[in-house]
Write a protein that holds these residues in place. Structure first.
Motif, mmCIF file in Angstrom:
data_model
loop_
_atom_site.group_PDB
_atom_site.id
_atom_site.type_symbol
_atom_site.label_atom_id
_atom_site.label_comp_id
_atom_site.label_asym_id
_atom_site.label_seq_id
_atom_site.Cartn_x
_atom_site.Cartn_y
_atom_site.Cartn_z
ATOM 1 N N THR A 205 0.406 -1.304 -0.138
ATOM 2 C CA THR A 205 -0.439 -0.060 0.158
ATOM 3 C C THR A 205 0.437 1.444 0.452
ATOM 4 O O THR A 205 0.585 2.252 -0.696
ATOM 5 N N LEU A 206 1.955 1.546 0.811
ATOM 6 C CA LEU A 206 2.874 2.471 1.034
ATOM 7 C C LEU A 206 3.073 3.034 -0.608
ATOM 8 O O LEU A 206 3.597 3.583 -1.096
ATOM 9 N N SER A 207 3.625 1.345 -1.298
ATOM 10 C CA SER A 207 4.297 1.435 -2.787
ATOM 11 C C SER A 207 2.773 2.331 -4.138
ATOM 12 O O SER A 207 3.789 3.239 -4.311
ATOM 13 N N VAL B 63 10.154 -0.012 1.255
ATOM 14 C CA VAL B 63 11.727 -0.113 0.893
ATOM 15 C C VAL B 63 11.945 -0.902 2.009
ATOM 16 O O VAL B 63 12.761 -1.695 2.672
ATOM 17 N N GLU B 64 11.935 0.504 3.302
ATOM 18 C CA GLU B 64 13.076 0.796 4.276
ATOM 19 C C GLU B 64 11.874 -0.408 5.312
ATOM 20 O O GLU B 64 12.280 -1.134 6.700
ATOM 21 N N LEU B 65 10.331 -0.906 5.330
ATOM 22 C CA LEU B 65 9.543 -1.816 6.431
ATOM 23 C C LEU B 65 9.659 -3.156 5.651
ATOM 24 O O LEU B 65 10.089 -3.692 6.816
ATOM 25 N N LYS C 262 12.608 -4.404 4.079
ATOM 26 C CA LYS C 262 14.274 -4.427 4.977
ATOM 27 C C LYS C 262 14.407 -4.886 6.819
ATOM 28 O O LYS C 262 14.870 -5.943 6.505
ATOM 29 N N GLY C 263 13.604 -3.937 6.986
ATOM 30 C CA GLY C 263 13.429 -4.232 8.854
ATOM 31 C C GLY C 263 12.731 -5.460 8.410
ATOM 32 O O GLY C 263 12.745 -6.124 10.198
ATOM 33 N N MET C 264 11.805 -6.551 7.906
ATOM 34 C CA MET C 264 11.848 -7.598 7.871
ATOM 35 C C MET C 264 12.262 -8.882 7.766
ATOM 36 O O MET C 264 11.841 -9.991 8.162
ATOM 37 N N LEU C 265 13.354 -8.438 7.344
ATOM 38 C CA LEU C 265 14.526 -9.889 7.024
ATOM 39 C C LEU C 265 15.163 -9.831 8.505
ATOM 40 O O LEU C 265 15.283 -9.374 9.641
ATOM 41 N N LYS C 266 15.162 -11.582 8.474
ATOM 42 C CA LYS C 266 15.634 -12.037 9.634
ATOM 43 C C LYS C 266 17.318 -12.606 9.348
ATOM 44 O O LYS C 266 17.844 -12.647 10.539
ATOM 45 N N GLY C 267 17.733 -12.699 8.377
ATOM 46 C CA GLY C 267 18.908 -13.436 7.674
ATOM 47 C C GLY C 267 19.571 -14.428 8.617
ATOM 48 O O GLY C 267 20.727 -14.607 8.814
ATOM 49 N N HIS C 268 18.469 -15.706 8.958
ATOM 50 C CA HIS C 268 18.729 -16.526 9.521
ATOM 51 C C HIS C 268 18.342 -18.402 8.798
ATOM 52 O O HIS C 268 17.336 -17.628 8.204
ATOM 53 N N THR D 73 12.793 -19.489 3.623
ATOM 54 C CA THR D 73 11.857 -19.243 2.831
ATOM 55 C C THR D 73 11.245 -18.034 2.986
ATOM 56 O O THR D 73 10.526 -17.432 1.713
ATOM 57 N N ASP D 74 10.886 -17.138 4.010
ATOM 58 C CA ASP D 74 10.645 -15.829 4.440
ATOM 59 C C ASP D 74 10.564 -14.757 3.886
ATOM 60 O O ASP D 74 10.713 -14.378 3.294
ATOM 61 N N ASP D 75 12.156 -14.785 4.143
ATOM 62 C CA ASP D 75 13.624 -13.513 3.630
ATOM 63 C C ASP D 75 13.151 -14.179 2.389
ATOM 64 O O ASP D 75 13.235 -12.659 1.577
ATOM 65 N N ALA D 76 13.429 -15.009 1.466
ATOM 66 C CA ALA D 76 13.426 -14.954 -0.421
ATOM 67 C C ALA D 76 11.642 -13.980 -0.456
ATOM 68 O O ALA D 76 11.788 -13.258 -1.338
ATOM 69 N N GLY D 77 11.004 -14.636 0.447
ATOM 70 C CA GLY D 77 9.683 -13.297 0.008
ATOM 71 C C GLY D 77 9.407 -12.281 -0.031
ATOM 72 O O GLY D 77 8.697 -11.633 -0.969
ATOM 73 N N ILE D 78 10.529 -11.937 0.787
ATOM 74 C CA ILE D 78 10.465 -10.399 1.205
ATOM 75 C C ILE D 78 11.151 -9.822 -0.057
ATOM 76 O O ILE D 78 10.885 -8.373 -0.319
#
Length: 282
Positions: free
Chosen positions: A70-72, A81-83, A85-91, A96-101
């Protein structure tokens, strides 16, 4: 179905009653309301509701994804973009979650014509989850937009070797051929396969109409494009294409109305620029 009621007060009353019947910890009703607002182009109201729901369900990933989209749509690109990037976990357990992000991040970049960033993000998604066909499809879209047409085509054909009934890949390959090559008959066959799989997909019907436009079949083109915008009424591409067909048929006032509608709902920079040129020339 709820969106077609036509009376926002009745809809909200229905959703309020529905909320009482389901688990209060479930954000489903909020997401239905949000989607209805977005479908009507009420992005600011949708964002307010998203943030209200997020305060009650702070861990709900669907709400966060919807907020980024919606922001886009509101052209608040940096916040989206900031939102994300803040959701990425890097673990390792969250690949799979990070790939979707990263996929969604790539799409946000692509909408705002940031092609280098879009390609970097989608390649990260593919590296994290190489078996997800959505990664291959998104990468092809980015490569095409970057002018790397052969690589974009090859990627879709490779996917179709593995998944010959992937309707989105069939549609996207057809559209690539329509826009980048003279192979219109091949494109027509591909998109007919996609529509046979998903007959009420507005995007696929748009491609089918556009194939007939390219082949000079204006009545068939208009028929399919009118169907396309029935199913995807906020598709700027669909309205632009219908305007182009109407122009070819000499129906200039109707064509202009379709282009104006497309311009009103478009969020892509190159599409907006193209529509402004068309309207200025008329």
């Amino acid at each position: 179905v709820c969106r077609r009621v036509g009376n926002q007060t009745k809809l909200q009353n229905l959703l309020t009653r529905t909320r009482r019947l389901i688990d209060e910890q479930n954000s489903l009703v909020d997401l239905i309301s949000i989607e209805g607002l977005r479908e009507d182009g009420k992005y600011r109201e949708a964002l307010e509701l998203i943030r209200s729901a997020t305060r009650r369900f702070p861990e709900d990933q669907s709400l966060k994804f919807t907020e980024a989209i919606t922001l886009s749509e509101l052209n608040r690109h940096a916040e989206s973009v900031e939102l994300l990037k803040g959701m990425l976990k890097g673990h390792p357990e969250d690949v799979t979650d990070d790939a979707g992000i990263y996929l969604l991040l790539s799409n946000v970049y692509l909408q705002h014509n940031k092609l280098k960033e879009a390609e970097e993000a989608v390649r990260k998604a593919v590296a994290l989850n190489p078996d997800d066909p959505e990664g291959a499809i998104q990468l092809s879209s980015v490569l095409e937009k970057s002018g790397k047409n052969e690589a974009a085509e090859n990627g879709l054909r490779a996917l179709l070797q593995v998944q010959p009934d992937n309707a989105t890949a069939l549609n996207n390959l057809a559209y690539l051929l329509l826009e980048r090559t003279p192979r219109y008959q091949e494109a027509l066959k591909l998109v007919e396969q996609a529509v046979a799989i998903e007959p009420i997909n507005g995007s696929f019907l748009d491609s089918l109409g556009w194939a007939h436009y390219k082949l000079g079949n204006m009545e068939k083109a208009r028929e399919y494009l009118e169907k396309a915008i029935l199913y995807s009424r906020r598709s700027a591409t669909g309205h632009e294409h219908l305007g182009d067909v109407l122009q070819k048929q000499g129906r200039l006032a109707e064509a202009k109305r379709q282009w104006e509608k497309a311009l009103d709902i478009s969020i892509e920079a190159d599409e907006i620029a193209r529509l402004k040129v068309k309207l200025k020339e008329r």
